[in-house]
Design an enzyme around this catalytic site. Structure first.
Site, PDB file in Angstrom:
ATOM      1  N   TRP A 144      40.849  39.546  36.539  1.00 54.49           N
ATOM      2  CA  TRP A 144      39.578  39.961  37.678  1.00 54.49           C
ATOM      3  C   TRP A 144      38.424  38.333  36.618  1.00 54.49           C
ATOM      4  CZ3 TRP A 144      36.311  38.631  33.081  1.00 54.49           C
ATOM      5  CH2 TRP A 144      37.233  39.022  31.795  1.00 54.49           C
ATOM      6  N   ASN A 145      39.101  37.551  35.882  1.00 52.53           N
ATOM      7  CA  ASN A 145      38.690  36.746  35.585  1.00 52.53           C
ATOM      8  C   ASN A 145      38.554  35.368  37.285  1.00 52.53           C
ATOM      9  OD1 ASN A 145      40.583  36.057  34.966  1.00 52.53           O
ATOM     10  ND2 ASN A 145      40.389  35.419  33.273  1.00 52.53           N
ATOM     11  N   PRO A 169      45.857  43.479  42.787  1.00 50.33           N
ATOM     12  CA  PRO A 169      44.782  42.854  41.500  1.00 50.33           C
ATOM     13  C   PRO A 169      44.669  43.256  40.604  1.00 50.33           C
ATOM     14  CG  PRO A 169      44.604  43.397  44.089  1.00 50.33           C
ATOM     15  CD  PRO A 169      45.868  44.617  43.407  1.00 50.33           C
ATOM     16  N   ALA A 170      43.721  42.451  40.309  1.00 49.03           N
ATOM     17  CA  ALA A 170      42.768  43.666  38.621  1.00 49.03           C
ATOM     18  C   ALA A 170      42.161  44.490  39.165  1.00 49.03           C
ATOM     19  CB  ALA A 170      41.713  42.742  37.922  1.00 49.03           C
ATOM     20  N   GLY A 222      47.190  37.389  32.652  1.00 52.58           N
ATOM     21  CA  GLY A 222      46.675  38.446  31.941  1.00 52.58           C
ATOM     22  C   GLY A 222      46.408  38.236  30.619  1.00 52.58           C
ATOM     23  N   GLU A 244      51.374  33.843  32.515  1.00 50.74           N
ATOM     24  CA  GLU A 244      50.167  32.870  31.936  1.00 50.74           C
ATOM     25  C   GLU A 244      49.068  34.027  31.421  1.00 50.74           C
ATOM     26  OE1 GLU A 244      50.018  29.916  32.621  1.00 50.74           O
ATOM     27  OE2 GLU A 244      50.890  29.006  34.226  1.00 50.74           O
ATOM     28  N   LEU A 245      49.247  33.818  29.984  1.00 49.71           N
ATOM     29  CA  LEU A 245      48.500  34.744  28.608  1.00 49.71           C
ATOM     30  C   LEU A 245      47.383  34.349  28.280  1.00 49.71           C
ATOM     31  CD1 LEU A 245      52.305  35.871  27.411  1.00 49.71           C
ATOM     32  CD2 LEU A 245      50.624  36.831  30.024  1.00 49.71           C
ATOM     33  N   CYS A 278      41.279  31.493  29.783  1.00 48.81           N
ATOM     34  CA  CYS A 278      41.638  31.228  28.966  1.00 48.81           C
ATOM     35  C   CYS A 278      41.682  29.957  28.415  1.00 48.81           C
ATOM     36  CB  CYS A 278      43.515  31.920  29.799  1.00 48.81           C
ATOM     37  SG  CYS A 278      43.252  30.811  31.090  1.00 48.81           S
ATOM     38  N   GLU A 379      41.114  35.818  20.432  1.00 45.65           N
ATOM     39  CA  GLU A 379      40.437  35.553  21.181  1.00 45.65           C
ATOM     40  C   GLU A 379      39.750  35.586  21.312  1.00 45.65           C
ATOM     41  OE1 GLU A 379      42.992  36.496  25.084  1.00 45.65           O
ATOM     42  OE2 GLU A 379      42.175  33.720  26.048  1.00 45.65           O
ATOM     43  N   GLU A 456      52.076  27.060  36.136  1.00 45.42           N
ATOM     44  CA  GLU A 456      51.747  27.040  37.944  1.00 45.42           C
ATOM     45  C   GLU A 456      51.476  25.707  38.368  1.00 45.42           C
ATOM     46  OE1 GLU A 456      51.057  31.826  38.267  1.00 45.42           O
ATOM     47  OE2 GLU A 456      49.020  31.045  37.400  1.00 45.42           O
TER      48      GLU A 456
HETATM   49  P1  NAD Z   1      44.773  42.026  31.008  1.00 49.51           P
HETATM   50  O1  NAD Z   1      46.105  41.444  31.451  1.00 49.51           O
HETATM   51  O2  NAD Z   1      44.329  44.088  30.784  1.00 49.51           O
HETATM   52  O3  NAD Z   1      44.707  43.007  32.882  1.00 49.51           O
HETATM   53  C1  NAD Z   1      45.352  41.880  33.520  1.00 49.51           C
HETATM   54  C2  NAD Z   1      45.843  41.730  34.574  1.00 49.51           C
HETATM   55  O4  NAD Z   1      47.047  43.331  34.171  1.00 49.51           O
HETATM   56  C3  NAD Z   1      45.151  43.647  35.384  1.00 49.51           C
HETATM   57  O5  NAD Z   1      45.873  43.294  36.639  1.00 49.51           O
HETATM   58  C4  NAD Z   1      45.366  44.793  35.009  1.00 49.51           C
HETATM   59  O6  NAD Z   1      45.488  45.555  35.911  1.00 49.51           O
HETATM   60  C5  NAD Z   1      47.121  44.181  34.808  1.00 49.51           C
HETATM   61  N1  NAD Z   1      47.020  45.275  33.921  1.00 49.51           N
HETATM   62  C6  NAD Z   1      46.984  45.934  32.175  1.00 49.51           C
HETATM   63  N2  NAD Z   1      47.582  46.592  32.220  1.00 49.51           N
HETATM   64  C7  NAD Z   1      48.697  46.890  32.408  1.00 49.51           C
HETATM   65  C8  NAD Z   1      49.828  47.810  32.109  1.00 49.51           C
HETATM   66  N3  NAD Z   1      50.339  48.514  31.264  1.00 49.51           N
HETATM   67  N4  NAD Z   1      51.394  47.477  33.125  1.00 49.51           N
HETATM   68  C9  NAD Z   1      50.926  45.884  34.492  1.00 49.51           C
HETATM   69  N5  NAD Z   1      50.001  45.784  35.125  1.00 49.51           N
HETATM   70  C10 NAD Z   1      49.124  45.807  33.559  1.00 49.51           C
HETATM   71  O7  NAD Z   1      43.556  41.487  31.108  1.00 49.51           O
HETATM   72  P2  NAD Z   1      42.163  41.414  30.970  1.00 49.51           P
HETATM   73  O8  NAD Z   1      42.334  41.646  29.374  1.00 49.51           O
HETATM   74  O9  NAD Z   1      41.647  42.438  31.981  1.00 49.51           O
HETATM   75  O10 NAD Z   1      42.221  39.681  31.283  1.00 49.51           O
HETATM   76  C11 NAD Z   1      42.062  38.770  29.782  1.00 49.51           C
HETATM   77  C12 NAD Z   1      43.101  38.365  29.449  1.00 49.51           C
HETATM   78  O11 NAD Z   1      43.312  37.967  30.565  1.00 49.51           O
HETATM   79  C13 NAD Z   1      42.635  37.436  28.501  1.00 49.51           C
HETATM   80  O12 NAD Z   1      43.168  37.161  27.104  1.00 49.51           O
HETATM   81  C14 NAD Z   1      43.006  35.877  28.885  1.00 49.51           C
HETATM   82  O13 NAD Z   1      43.175  34.738  28.073  1.00 49.51           O
HETATM   83  C15 NAD Z   1      44.381  36.395  30.213  1.00 49.51           C
HETATM   84  N6  NAD Z   1      44.001  35.684  31.273  1.00 49.51           N
HETATM   85  C16 NAD Z   1      44.984  34.627  31.059  1.00 49.51           C
HETATM   86  C17 NAD Z   1      44.913  33.275  32.190  1.00 49.51           C
HETATM   87  C18 NAD Z   1      46.211  32.378  32.176  1.00 49.51           C
HETATM   88  O14 NAD Z   1      46.010  31.249  33.419  1.00 49.51           O
HETATM   89  N7  NAD Z   1      46.572  31.640  31.266  1.00 49.51           N
HETATM   90  C19 NAD Z   1      44.227  33.173  33.616  1.00 49.51           C
HETATM   91  C20 NAD Z   1      42.885  34.502  33.065  1.00 49.51           C
HETATM   92  C21 NAD Z   1      42.802  35.524  32.482  1.00 49.51           C
END
Ligand code: NAD
Length: 475
Positions: A144-145, A169-170, A222, A244-245, A278, A379, A456
């Site tokens: 979502w960010n 998507p988120a 995520g 990408e975490l 991130c 983080e 990416e």
């Molecule tokens: P999140 O992992 O909970 O969510 C990200 C995505 O994953 C969303 O679409 C969500 O719906 C999905 N998701 C969540 N649980 C799932 C599951 N069990 N099965 C399938 N999909 C699932 O992350 P968040 O906390 O909402 O977002 C922030 C995190 O994302 C931070 O830790 C950040 O560092 C990371 N992030 C990384 C990058 C990068 O490029 N490395 C970019 C943006 C955000």
């Protein structure tokens, strides 16, 4: 949802609401997809795959280029939608739309440069030929960010390579995703080539994506925890993976750096997207000789950041994603202060008139942060600058590398030899040397260690969606 070239409801008929995170207003509603919808989308992507991969690179490129034009033509409209749905200032949203569009153009061009090679053989009667072919159906999960650019960073290289895609998507930003798919539709993408499944609960969709035999690649952005779980599940059918975490970026300011310049950079990158990035610096290592000047300038900059509604042009700080995100930030700040950190400014929830439902946290500056504090390892993903004074420049590389993450790192120095030593020694995928924005569609983005797998953008980004095939010809 967008499946097989058509806008559709969920099979269950259910939908879920989308809210403005700043004021809690309901701004829309989208279908609440489930397992069956994910399976339908994968079936559509599988059916569309042979014809799409058989198109010439020039045809695929032309569609991506048209999508790039459409995205730029509606950049202001998209930026306002993003600001309303995600909360970031509209100016930052406008930059994100440009960044998102850049991937469409970059990979429209890269599609035409998927060169293979011939390799000399030790046998006179043999020829080796190496070619690249699309991996097949790709399942993508985005955060979502950055609710537009994280989609195009996956969609553009996958489509350019000749793959077909199903994207989830988120749950807090499905309207931005819908807008991206409207553009792909108008650009003339054939039915089934890219499919969108929205869902309030991501888990069933994730289970279908990771277990379905037709899906050959998972690409995820995520949190590290979710990325690891998806990778574990996808291993059963040995899918390709890009992850990408999370990150925990060090921001190192050496004594030879200009502390004011470094502090301005620190403020710029730390409070970007309210710290919800991130690549956000999580540990600012500042040499004690210039500490006071750095902290003074950083505090001054923070003092000028106004929080509020993203559509207000004077606003620099939007809301955090939800109450849990705010609670995490508050917990880290309280823990640091209890263990002896000094709170220079911020450190509290903001209650803004008319925006009581928004999760606003004051831009915060902590100094005297030490390794026993939660913020040193965990983080933050929020607007907190944590300054760690240091004395010995020989220790700093080991201190910066002492994390499970390895996404971005920043270094401020005027000494070229030191800049090289840091660039080579830091175990991070992206290093900014006197530079807070080392990102571009043309440059490889990605992390080491628990920050993920793969890259990416850039020339490398398309190879994430390609298999290498070797031919040995006896002649
Ligand atoms: P999140 O992992 O909970 O969510 C990200 C995505 O994953 C969303 O679409 C969500 O719906 C999905 N998701 C969540 N649980 C799932 C599951 N069990 N099965 C399938 N999909 C699932 O992350 P968040 O906390 O909402 O977002 C922030 C995190 O994302 C931070 O830790 C950040 O560092 C990371 N992030 C990384 C990058 C990068 O490029 N490395 C970019 C943006 C955000």
């Amino acid at each position: 949802m967008y499946i097989n070239g058509q806008w559709q409801q969920a099979s269950s008929g259910k939908s879920f609401d989308v809210f403005n995170p700043a004021d809690g207003d309901r701004i829309g509603s989208v279908p609440d997809g489930g397992r069956e919808d994910a399976e339908r989308a994968i079936a559509a992507a599988s059916t569309a795959a042979p014809a799409w991969s058989a198109r010439t690179a020039y045809e695929r490129s032309a569609i991506l280029r048209r999508a790039w034009e459409l995205m730029l033509a509606r950049a202001d409209e998209l930026a306002r939608l993003m600001s309303t749905e995600q909360g970031k200032p509209v100016k930052a949203a406008r930059f994100e739309v440009q960044y998102a569009a850049d991937f469409l153009l970059w990979f429209a061009e890269e599609a035409k440069r998927l060169y293979g090679e011939t390799i000399p053989s030790a046998r006179a009667d043999q020829r080796f030929l190496v070619a690249h072919q699309p991996v097949g159906v790709v399942a993508a999960i985005t955060p979502w960010n950055y609710p537009v650019s994280m989609l195009t960073r996956k969609l553009a290289p996958a489509l350019a390579a000749g793959c077909t895609v199903v994207l989830k998507p988120a749950e807090s930003t499905p309207l931005c995703a819908r807008a991206v798919f409207e553009i792909l539709h108008e650009a003339g993408l054939p039915a089934g080539v890219a499919n969108l499944v929205t869902a309030a609960d991501p888990r069933p969709i994730g289970e279908v994506f990771t277990s379905h035999p037709a899906v050959r690649k998972i690409t995820f952005t995520g949190s590290t925890a979710v990325g690891k779980a998806l990778a574990r599940d996808a291993a059963a059918t040995m899918k390709r993976m890009s992850m990408e975490l999370g990150g925990h970026a060090p921001f190192i300011v050496f004594p030879d750096a200009d502390p004011e310049h470094a502090a301005k950079g620190a403020a710029g990158v730390k409070f970007l997207n309210t710290g919800q990035a991130c690549i956000s610096p999580n540990r600012m290592f500042v040499h004690r000789a210039i500490l006071d000047a750095f902290v003074h300038t950083l505090a001054q900059r923070i003092g000028k950041l106004r929080a509020g509604l993203g559509l207000d042009p004077d606003v620099a700080i939007g809301p955090l994603n939800n109450e849990a995100a705010l609670a995490k930030v508050a917990r880290q700040v309280e823990d640091a202060v209890a263990k002896g950190a000094q709170l220079v400014c911020g450190g509290e929830r903001l209650h803004l008139p008319g925006l009581e439902k928004g999760c606003f946290y004051a831009p915060t500056l902590l100094t005297g942060v030490t390794p026993d504090m939660q913020i040193y390892r965990e983080e933050t993903f929020g607007p907190v600058a944590a300054v760690i004074p240091f004395d010995d420049t020989d220790d700093i590389l080991a201190m910066a590398n002492d994390t499970d993450y390895g996404l971005a790192a920043y270094v401020y120095t005027r000494d070229i030899a030191r800049a090289f030593r840091m660039f080579e020694g830091l175990r991070f995928g992206i290093i900014g040397i006197n530079d807070i924005n080392p990102t571009s569609a043309a440059a490889p983005f990605g992390g080491m260690k628990e920050s993920g797998l793969g890259r990416e953008g850039a020339r490398e980004g398309i190879f994430e969606y390609l298999e290498t095939k070797l031919g040995g010809f006896a002649v």
